[in-house]
Design a protein around this motif. Structure first.
Motif, PDB file in Angstrom:
ATOM      1  N   TYR A 132       0.940  -1.106  -0.066  1.00  8.35           N
ATOM      2  CA  TYR A 132       0.111   0.194  -0.106  1.00  8.35           C
ATOM      3  C   TYR A 132       1.122   1.100  -0.070  1.00  8.35           C
ATOM      4  CZ  TYR A 132      -3.702  -3.127   1.405  1.00  8.35           C
ATOM      5  OH  TYR A 132      -4.409  -3.880   1.028  1.00  8.35           O
ATOM      6  N   ALA A 133      -0.254   2.035  -0.854  1.00  5.63           N
ATOM      7  CA  ALA A 133       1.056   3.357  -0.411  1.00  5.63           C
ATOM      8  C   ALA A 133       0.408   4.670   0.503  1.00  5.63           C
ATOM      9  CB  ALA A 133       0.136   4.464  -2.098  1.00  5.63           C
ATOM     10  N   LEU A 145     -10.136  -3.494   3.460  1.00  7.83           N
ATOM     11  CA  LEU A 145     -11.614  -4.404   3.039  1.00  7.83           C
ATOM     12  C   LEU A 145     -11.852  -5.042   1.155  1.00  7.83           C
ATOM     13  CD1 LEU A 145     -13.926  -1.640   5.881  1.00  7.83           C
ATOM     14  CD2 LEU A 145     -12.764  -4.333   5.407  1.00  7.83           C
ATOM     15  N   ASP A 146     -11.273  -4.199   0.091  1.00  3.70           N
ATOM     16  CA  ASP A 146     -11.165  -4.542  -1.390  1.00  3.70           C
ATOM     17  C   ASP A 146     -11.091  -5.799  -1.307  1.00  3.70           C
ATOM     18  OD1 ASP A 146     -13.356  -2.880  -0.963  1.00  3.70           O
ATOM     19  OD2 ASP A 146     -11.524  -1.386  -2.030  1.00  3.70           O
ATOM     20  N   ASP A 147      -8.976  -5.959  -0.721  1.00  2.00           N
ATOM     21  CA  ASP A 147      -8.699  -6.624  -0.774  1.00  2.00           C
ATOM     22  C   ASP A 147      -8.636  -8.235   0.098  1.00  2.00           C
ATOM     23  OD1 ASP A 147      -6.644  -4.891  -2.869  1.00  2.00           O
ATOM     24  OD2 ASP A 147      -5.237  -4.159  -1.386  1.00  2.00           O
ATOM     25  N   ALA A 148      -9.037  -7.909   0.898  1.00  2.13           N
ATOM     26  CA  ALA A 148      -9.377  -8.928   1.741  1.00  2.13           C
ATOM     27  C   ALA A 148     -11.572  -9.456   1.313  1.00  2.13           C
ATOM     28  CB  ALA A 148      -9.877  -8.676   3.199  1.00  2.13           C
ATOM     29  N   ASP A 186      -1.591  10.305   8.074  1.00  4.22           N
ATOM     30  CA  ASP A 186      -1.802   9.347   7.062  1.00  4.22           C
ATOM     31  C   ASP A 186      -0.927   8.160   7.499  1.00  4.22           C
ATOM     32  OD1 ASP A 186      -2.246  11.237   5.325  1.00  4.22           O
ATOM     33  OD2 ASP A 186      -0.369  12.738   5.231  1.00  4.22           O
ATOM     34  N   MET A 187      -1.256   7.537   7.115  1.00  4.18           N
ATOM     35  CA  MET A 187      -0.034   5.661   6.778  1.00  4.18           C
ATOM     36  C   MET A 187       0.226   5.461   6.228  1.00  4.18           C
ATOM     37  SD  MET A 187      -2.773   4.231   9.519  1.00  4.18           S
ATOM     38  CE  MET A 187      -3.228   5.915  10.180  1.00  4.18           C
ATOM     39  N   GLN A 188       1.755   5.255   6.636  1.00  5.32           N
ATOM     40  CA  GLN A 188       3.318   5.175   5.601  1.00  5.32           C
ATOM     41  C   GLN A 188       2.754   3.945   4.721  1.00  5.32           C
ATOM     42  OE1 GLN A 188       6.040   1.653   7.530  1.00  5.32           O
ATOM     43  NE2 GLN A 188       5.426   3.767   9.116  1.00  5.32           N
ATOM     44  N   ALA A 189       4.248   4.031   4.395  1.00  6.07           N
ATOM     45  CA  ALA A 189       4.009   2.693   2.923  1.00  6.07           C
ATOM     46  C   ALA A 189       3.705   1.625   3.538  1.00  6.07           C
ATOM     47  CB  ALA A 189       4.634   3.351   1.584  1.00  6.07           C
TER      48      ALA A 189
END
Length: 410
Positions: A132-133, A145-148, A186-189
């Motif tokens: 994830y970016a 959620l989409d990827d799961a 913001d979440m880190q990559a």
């Protein structure tokens, strides 16, 4: 006094990712227990659980009974939902999945004590191998959620014979299965290798200092740190108390202990160095008490330090908390809707006059856990709460507002 009717429905014939075909089994219900949320705010919210006890004297819930009406469909992970019907309105209580169908025989009696679990279980089973970016917390939640493959049955499932007509009884895409706020941090990559979707989502929620849970209708809910302090959530939705115009409770539990007492906080982000906030005066009063969190997803050490100061301000001194409210039927008619509407994260007010005189106790709290226990004779509801701390909206550097402190971004 009257009380609501408990309703239990099971989707026997549809898979958990399909639009459910609900079957009402309420007439066979002996008792219901559900538990969602957490005891205190520093706990991680785990999967909601419960037990539904069904009358099985005619063997209709026996997986080995080939003559039973649900034969072939009494398998794990069938969807189940529990609701209360009061004055013609249906209030959801719990939506999840059947874990198993254990048979119990006692003389001439037979029951099935069905354990149930909410959507955190399949999210924990979903292992992710992806990257994830850098992105805002709400976007990260949606991407995970989409990827799961998250869905509660409102999405089109190819090859299914029960989906009906596309666009009429089914919808393409995950619609109605989540309530996700934008977020403040913001979440880190990140690159995940065999990491459960739930583990990563919980890390996102802790980094945000937000709330992640499965809602009463089975949807994933993600609240960011700002939500409790913005309209309309900054005002108590209801007041429980013993005064005029207030709704009565059966019992209240006040806590004034060291369970949430920390005067040194250490927060470390992934790839960063430990950031510490402390109050030496509080350490002299209560000894050094350290709260440690590591592996968070901040993009900078400064953000990690901001969370450390936020938690220090929140937990460095003891506080008399209204930690639990108990409601036991029979209850006044006007109390049922106010109780059945409650959800995790709701702000409520608690006000009452203790015996012995003195000041009236008044607290605003946030709901952290909800439990129901229902039998033919009893209905007990417990709300577990934590203080609604108005100072939590500031990222603290020092005590000088506007110079080294600032409101949260956004």
């Amino acid at each position: 006094m009257a009380r609501p009717t408990i309703r239990v429905e099971i989707a026997f014939t549809t898979r958990p990712t399909e639009a459910p075909a609900w079957v009402d089994v309420s007439n066979d219900v002996r008792s219901v227990e559900t538990n969602r949320g957490r005891n205190i705010e520093l706990d991680t919210i785990e999967a909601g659980t419960g037990t539904v006890v069904l009358d099985n004297r005619d063997r209709r819930f026996d997986p080995t009974n080939s003559a039973g009406p649900y034969y072939g469909y009494l398998v794990p992970m069938r969807r189940i939902r529990i609701s209360a019907v009061w004055e013609g309105i249906t209030y959801p209580i719990f939506t999840g999945y059947v874990e198993r169908w254990p048979l119990t025989y006692r003389g001439f009696d037979a029951t099935v004590e069905v354990p149930i679990v909410d959507g955190f279980k399949p999210l924990n089973l979903a292992l992710l191998n992806t990257s994830y970016a850098q992105e805002r917390s709400g976007s990260r939640v949606n991407h995970v959620l989409d990827d799961a493959g998250w869905t509660t049955g409102q999405s089109w499932l190819l090859g299914s014979s029960v989906n009906g007509v596309l666009g009429s009884t089914t919808i393409v895409g995950p619609v109605g299965d989540r309530e996700v706020l934008t977020g403040s941090i913001d979440m880190q990559a990140s690159t995940l290798t065999n990491e459960s979707a739930l583990t990563h989502l919980q890390n996102v929620a802790e980094t945000e200092d937000g709330l992640l849970f499965i809602g009463k209708e089975g949807q994933v809910v993600f609240y960011d740190r700002k939500r409790p302090y913005l309209p309309p959530y900054d005002t108590a939705a209801v007041t429980f108390g013993d005064g005029d115009g207030e709704l009565p409770f059966s019992d209240v539990e006040l806590s004034n202990d060291d369970a949430m007492l920390y005067n040194e906080v250490r927060v470390t982000r992934q790839g960063g160095t430990a950031q510490m906030a402390q109050d030496t005066n509080a350490q002299l009063e209560y000894f050094r008490r350290t709260l440690t969190r590591s592996g968070l997803l901040f993009t900078t050490d400064a953000s990690a330090l901001g969370l450390a100061y936020t938690w220090l301000g929140r937990y460095k001194a003891p506080y008399v908390r209204a930690s639990k409210l108990l409601f036991e039927a029979p209850l006044p008619d006007e109390l049922w809707p106010a109780l059945l509407k409650r959800e995790l994260g709701d702000r409520i007010a608690v006000k009452f006059q203790p015996p012995g005189g003195g000041d009236r106790i008044e607290r605003e709290v946030l709901v952290q856990g909800i439990s129901h226990r229902v039998t033919d004779e009893d209905w007990e509801i417990v709300l577990r709460t934590t203080p609604a701390d108005a100072t939590a909206v500031w990222l603290l550097g020092t005590s000088q507002l506007g110079v080294t402190t600032r409101p949260l971004a956004g």
